[in-house]
Design an enzyme around this catalytic site. Structure first.
Site, short mmCIF file in Angstrom:
data_model
loop_
_atom_site.label_atom_id
_atom_site.label_comp_id
_atom_site.label_asym_id
_atom_site.label_seq_id
_atom_site.Cartn_x
_atom_site.Cartn_y
_atom_site.Cartn_z
N THR A 1 0.86 -1.18 0.00
CA THR A 1 0.00 0.00 0.00
C THR A 1 0.90 1.23 0.00
O THR A 1 1.60 1.50 0.98
CB THR A 1 -0.93 0.01 1.22
OG1 THR A 1 -1.80 -1.12 1.15
CG2 THR A 1 -1.78 1.29 1.24
N LYS B 1 -7.60 1.54 -2.77
CA LYS B 1 -7.25 1.14 -1.41
C LYS B 1 -7.47 2.29 -0.43
O LYS B 1 -7.91 2.09 0.70
CB LYS B 1 -5.79 0.68 -1.36
CG LYS B 1 -5.31 0.23 0.03
CD LYS B 1 -6.06 -0.99 0.53
CE LYS B 1 -5.57 -1.42 1.92
NZ LYS B 1 -4.27 -2.11 1.88
N LYS C 1 -0.02 5.19 8.43
CA LYS C 1 0.71 5.38 7.18
C LYS C 1 -0.27 5.48 6.01
O LYS C 1 -0.17 6.38 5.17
CB LYS C 1 1.68 4.21 6.97
CG LYS C 1 2.57 4.33 5.74
CD LYS C 1 2.06 3.55 4.54
CE LYS C 1 2.15 2.05 4.76
NZ LYS C 1 1.76 1.28 3.55
#
Length: 298
Positions: A103, A178, A246
């Site tokens: 990701t 995502k 993150k």
């Protein structure tokens, strides 16, 4: 069983290690690489039935590979193993396929896609959802960005560890999708935390509350899988708060570049920062409930 390929996997963390195991079990010839050699050794010890080649650099892993997959930490890690002086793209042959399950930002996904195009390499940005359990059970959902021919080249490998593969759009679209996922599920966990604490303060039977509401409009995967564990203060699952922060940082940055306001996401990010400050950075994202004091529990 698809035709066996020479497959290299870089990054043997919680998610990557499980994915690599499924690839090996599917009958492909597997090469592994991890920047920390001890983790590669640990992976081998945990998978004694698989014969693998251990590479000493990303470039060595890419030599002769039909498919290379990465699942590393962040943008800088990905740039290092793919675009660096000993990176994958220094050795990957034309016609090969590159799949990234990290990701990361949509920006670096697009940058890698441009580099791959110049090398005549199929390229897919393919972040996953489904958590550690989904990886272990081979039931991940993959959201893919890239050209249609690249997705089809990657599909036979990804089918070994997924339940759903969705081509969402051009390069970078997988990463943007995502981000949509992280916005949605972080919000669900925030309201689920408040709902649980409200039920406790009202001296309600939490099992009965779950039975009553889980079949209606508020039902979600998070409710089904985390309501009871949150009530028991159990947070030892796969997706850590450090990772979520993150991801939310990437999401908020992308939102700014798109001119999109994400006030709720920004607030939840700060809630997660509070749990980090409490020492919960490595706990599962459902530990968000820890920031709410428990009152009136019978």
């Amino acid at each position: 069983m698809t035709e066996p390929k020479n497959v290299s996997f870089l990054g043997l963390g919680v998610m990557g290690g499980a994915i690599a195991r499924h690839i090996g079990n599917a009958g492909h010839t597997l090469t592994i690489y991890n920047r920390t050699p001890a983790r590669a050794e640990k992976w081998q010890a945990a998978n004694p039935g698989l014969t693998v080649r251990v590479a000493t650099s990303p470039a060595e892993a890419a030599e002769g590979a039909d498919v290379v997959l990465t699942c590393v930490g962040n943008d800088d890690d990905l740039a290092d193993v793919v675009l660096g002086p000993t990176g994958v793209f220094t050795a990957l042959k034309p016609g090969a396929t590159f799949i990234d399950h990290t990701t990361v930002s949509a920006r670096i996904a697009r940058q890698i896609a441009v580099e791959a195009r110049d090398l005549e390499v199929h390229c897919v940005d393919a972040p996953v959802t489904g958590g550690q359990a989904g990886a272990e059970n081979g039931q991940l959902t993959v959201m893919c960005g890239g050209r249609a021919d690249a997705i089809e080249a990657a599909r036979p490998i990804m089918e070994a560890y997924t339940k759903r593969i969705v081509h969402v759009g051009k390069a970078g679209s997988g990463q943007s999708t995502k981000m949509v996922n992280q916005i949605a599920f972080s919000g669900i966990l925030a309201t689920l935390s408040e709902a649980l604490r409200f039920a406790e303060a009202a001296h309600l039977d939490l099992d009965k509350v779950y039975e009553a509401i889980s079949g209606g409009a508020s039902q979600s995967w998070q409710m089904d899988n985390r309501w009871h564990t949150m009530a028991r203060d159990e947070f030892d699952f796969g997706f850590a708060i450090d990772w979520m922060r993150k991801d939310l940082g990437l999401t908020l940055e992308e939102g700014r570049s798109l001119g999109v306001s994400l006030p709720v996401t920004a607030l939840i990010d700060q809630f997660y920062a509070e749990v980090q400050a409490m020492g919960g950075g490595r706990q599962d994202t459902s530990a968000l409930v820890r920031r709410l004091p428990r009152r009136g529990k019978a």
